[in-house]
Design a protein around this motif. Sequence first.
Motif, PDB file in Angstrom:
ATOM      1  N   THR A 122      45.604  69.966  12.446  1.00  0.00           N
ATOM      2  CA  THR A 122      45.259  70.968  13.454  1.00  0.00           C
ATOM      3  C   THR A 122      45.687  70.497  14.843  1.00  0.00           C
ATOM      4  O   THR A 122      46.356  71.229  15.586  1.00  0.00           O
ATOM      5  CB  THR A 122      43.742  71.225  13.435  1.00  0.00           C
ATOM      6  N   HIS A 140      45.040  76.662   5.774  1.00  0.00           N
ATOM      7  CA  HIS A 140      45.115  78.014   5.219  1.00  0.00           C
ATOM      8  C   HIS A 140      44.510  79.001   6.207  1.00  0.00           C
ATOM      9  O   HIS A 140      43.420  79.502   5.973  1.00  0.00           O
ATOM     10  CB  HIS A 140      44.333  78.106   3.899  1.00  0.00           C
ATOM     11  N   GLY A 141      45.182  79.244   7.298  1.00  0.00           N
ATOM     12  CA  GLY A 141      44.700  80.260   8.222  1.00  0.00           C
ATOM     13  C   GLY A 141      43.377  79.909   8.880  1.00  0.00           C
ATOM     14  O   GLY A 141      42.355  80.533   8.607  1.00  0.00           O
ATOM     15  N   ILE A 142      43.377  78.925   9.756  1.00  0.00           N
ATOM     16  CA  ILE A 142      42.133  78.592  10.435  1.00  0.00           C
ATOM     17  C   ILE A 142      42.091  79.254  11.824  1.00  0.00           C
ATOM     18  O   ILE A 142      43.125  79.455  12.464  1.00  0.00           O
ATOM     19  CB  ILE A 142      41.907  77.071  10.572  1.00  0.00           C
ATOM     20  N   THR A 143      40.901  79.611  12.229  1.00  0.00           N
ATOM     21  CA  THR A 143      40.700  80.236  13.532  1.00  0.00           C
ATOM     22  C   THR A 143      39.667  79.425  14.308  1.00  0.00           C
ATOM     23  O   THR A 143      38.552  79.219  13.821  1.00  0.00           O
ATOM     24  CB  THR A 143      40.228  81.695  13.355  1.00  0.00           C
ATOM     25  N   GLU A 161      52.433  80.305   9.908  1.00  0.00           N
ATOM     26  CA  GLU A 161      51.905  81.607  10.313  1.00  0.00           C
ATOM     27  C   GLU A 161      50.819  81.397  11.349  1.00  0.00           C
ATOM     28  O   GLU A 161      50.282  80.305  11.474  1.00  0.00           O
ATOM     29  CB  GLU A 161      51.247  82.315   9.105  1.00  0.00           C
ATOM     30  N   GLY A 162      50.481  82.493  12.018  1.00  0.00           N
ATOM     31  CA  GLY A 162      49.401  82.428  12.983  1.00  0.00           C
ATOM     32  C   GLY A 162      49.919  82.118  14.375  1.00  0.00           C
ATOM     33  O   GLY A 162      51.129  82.068  14.608  1.00  0.00           O
ATOM     34  N   ASP A 163      48.993  81.956  15.303  1.00  0.00           N
ATOM     35  CA  ASP A 163      49.398  81.772  16.691  1.00  0.00           C
ATOM     36  C   ASP A 163      48.464  80.773  17.376  1.00  0.00           C
ATOM     37  O   ASP A 163      47.327  80.578  16.949  1.00  0.00           O
ATOM     38  CB  ASP A 163      49.352  83.119  17.424  1.00  0.00           C
ATOM     39  N   THR A 201      48.377  78.713   9.914  1.00  0.00           N
ATOM     40  CA  THR A 201      48.757  78.230   8.585  1.00  0.00           C
ATOM     41  C   THR A 201      49.892  77.219   8.733  1.00  0.00           C
ATOM     42  O   THR A 201      50.891  77.489   9.401  1.00  0.00           O
ATOM     43  CB  THR A 201      49.213  79.401   7.692  1.00  0.00           C
ATOM     44  N   ASN A 230      44.657  81.198  16.081  1.00  0.00           N
ATOM     45  CA  ASN A 230      44.433  82.405  15.303  1.00  0.00           C
ATOM     46  C   ASN A 230      45.115  82.315  13.966  1.00  0.00           C
ATOM     47  O   ASN A 230      46.335  82.277  13.892  1.00  0.00           O
ATOM     48  CB  ASN A 230      44.961  83.636  16.059  1.00  0.00           C
ATOM     49  N   ASN A 231      44.305  82.228  12.912  1.00  0.00           N
ATOM     50  CA  ASN A 231      44.836  82.306  11.550  1.00  0.00           C
ATOM     51  C   ASN A 231      45.995  81.329  11.325  1.00  0.00           C
ATOM     52  O   ASN A 231      47.023  81.672  10.761  1.00  0.00           O
ATOM     53  CB  ASN A 231      45.289  83.757  11.291  1.00  0.00           C
ATOM     54  N   ARG A 280      40.461  74.835   5.401  1.00  0.00           N
ATOM     55  CA  ARG A 280      39.781  76.073   5.791  1.00  0.00           C
ATOM     56  C   ARG A 280      38.548  75.724   6.614  1.00  0.00           C
ATOM     57  O   ARG A 280      37.927  74.682   6.382  1.00  0.00           O
ATOM     58  CB  ARG A 280      39.336  76.862   4.554  1.00  0.00           C
TER      59      ARG A 280
END
Lengths: 239, 292
Positions: A45, A20-23, A57-59, A10, A7-8, A213
Motif C-alpha cells: 500500500t 484487492h481494491g482497498i479504500t 486499478e483504482g486511484d 488494486t 480508492n479501490n 483487503r
Amino acid sequence: MSLLELNNLTVSYGPIKALHGITIRVEEGELVSLLGANGAGKSTTLRSISRLIPILEGDILFNGKSILNLTAYQIVSLGISHVPEGRGIFPSLTVMENLELSSWTVKDKKKIKHNLSRIFSIFPRLEERKNQLAGTLSGGEQQMLAVGRAMMTDCRLMLLDEPSMGLSPLLVKEVFKVLKEINNSGTTILLVEQNANMALKIADRGYVIENGRIALEGPAEHLMQDKRVKEAYFGKEKK
Amino acid sequence: MEIIIQQLINAVQLGAVYALIALGYSMVYGIIRLINFAHGDIFMVGAFIGFLLAVKFKLPFVFILLLTMFLTALLGIAIERIAYHKLRNAHRMSLVITALGVGTFLENLVRLAVGPQTRQIPAQLSNNILHLTNGIVVTEDKLLIIGISIMLMIVLWLFVNKTLIGKAMRAVADNIDVVPLMGINVDMIVSVTFAIGSALAAAGGIFFGQSYSIEPYMGIDLGWKAFIAAVVGGIGSIEGAVVGSFILAGIEVFTVAYLSSNLKNGIAFALLIILLVIWPYGIMGKPSLKKV
C-alpha cells in the motif's frame, strides 16, 4: 476533501494480486495506522502511494488530485515522504549528508535550516553524530535518521513502514512518542505496523488489512477493544 | 638516480591517462553496477573528436579540450539513454553484453568515418625542454598534461564529496532504490555520472594523442588496462581508480626501462594478480556489507 484517498486500489505482482481494491482515507492532521500480518499488503500500500510499484486499478488522490501519472521522485515535491521498511539510510554518507540530500526538493534555504534545527532538537543524538557515517549508527539512531530525513523533505504527509522493526521496546516507545509529537505539530501520518498495540495507542484511526483487503476500520480506541483485533494481534504479543 | 626520476615522470604521465579512463569505469560501476566495456571506446571517440577539432577547425588547445569533453559527455549520456537505460533492472550479464556491443559499434563507426589508419593529433602544446635540477629534463607539454589531469581529478573529488549532486551520486551507489524517496531523479544522477566519466575519458584521449598515434581500436587495449587499474584500486572507489592507475603505469614504465618491453604486460598483470590476491576487493575497495 481528504488529504489522501486510496480508492479501490488494486495491485498485483505478476499474476499474484497483492491488493484487492482497498479504500483508505487520511484526513489532514490525522495519524492513521494500517495494521496487518506479514504479507497482508501493508508495505505494498505504501509503495503504491509512493509510486514505486505500478497500479492495476483504482486511484490515489493527494489533496484532491490524482497522483497516478507521477513517478516516485515527483511525489516528494508534492509533500509526501516515505520512510521505507528497513530505514533505507545511506550508510557511507554522513548523518549530515543524509539529511542534506533529503532537502533536495526544498528550495528555501531558511526553511532547510529551520527543519534541521527542529530535527536536532527532537533528536539530539543526531546532532552529536552529524559527522559520523550513517552506517555506524545503532539501529535506533538509524531510525531517528530515517524519520529526520522525512522531516527534511518538508512533507505534509509522512508514510512510515514498520518504524518499530528491530528496535528494543524502550526505543520503540521513544520513536512512537516522537511520531506523535511530529503529528501534533501538524504533519499527517500514515503508519504501517505489525506492533498493533503501540500503533493504535498513538493513532486517531486505524485500518486492518488482511490478504490484500481491508477487514476492519474505525477509531483507534474501538479497534483496540475489538475482539478480532485482540485475538489476531494482542494475543500473539511476546511481551 | 636521474633515470629513475625521469622514468617516474613518464609513469605519472601514463598513469594520469589511465586514471582519467579508470575513473569513468569506477564511477559507473559504483552507481549502477555496470562494467561499461564501451568506456575504452568512448575514450577513443574523445581522441578522434579532439583530432577533428585540431585538424579541421584549428582551435586553440583549451577550446579543443573543453569542447571535446563536452561533446563526449553528450555521447556518454546518449549511450546510457539509448542502450543501457531500459536494462537498468535486467540481469547484469545483459548489460555487459550490451556494453560490449556498444563498444564494437563505436569502433566500427569511427573506422567507417575516418578509416582504419593511425593518425597523429597535431602537437597542440609546446614541447620545449625544461631543465630541472640534476640534469633531469622534461618537456612542457608533459608537465602541462600531468598538471591538468591532476587538476581534473581534484575537481572531481571536490564535486563528488562537496556538492549536493555529488552526494546524490554517492547515495545512488549506496542504495539506488531509496534515492527517489528523497525527491531525487535517479535518471538525472545516472546521466551526470556518464557525462563526467565520458568527459574525463575524452580528456585522457586528447592527452594520449599528444604523445602517441591514435586509431579506432586503441580503446580496447587502454580500456582494458584502465579497467584493470580500477579493479586493482577497488572498483567503485574514485581514489582507488587513481591509485590503481598510477601503480599499473609505474610497473609498466619501470619494466620497460629496466627489463624488457616484451615483458611489460606480463609482469604488470602478474603483479596486479598478486595485488588482488592480497586485497581481493582492491586496494581501496570495501566488501559490500549491507546492514538490514
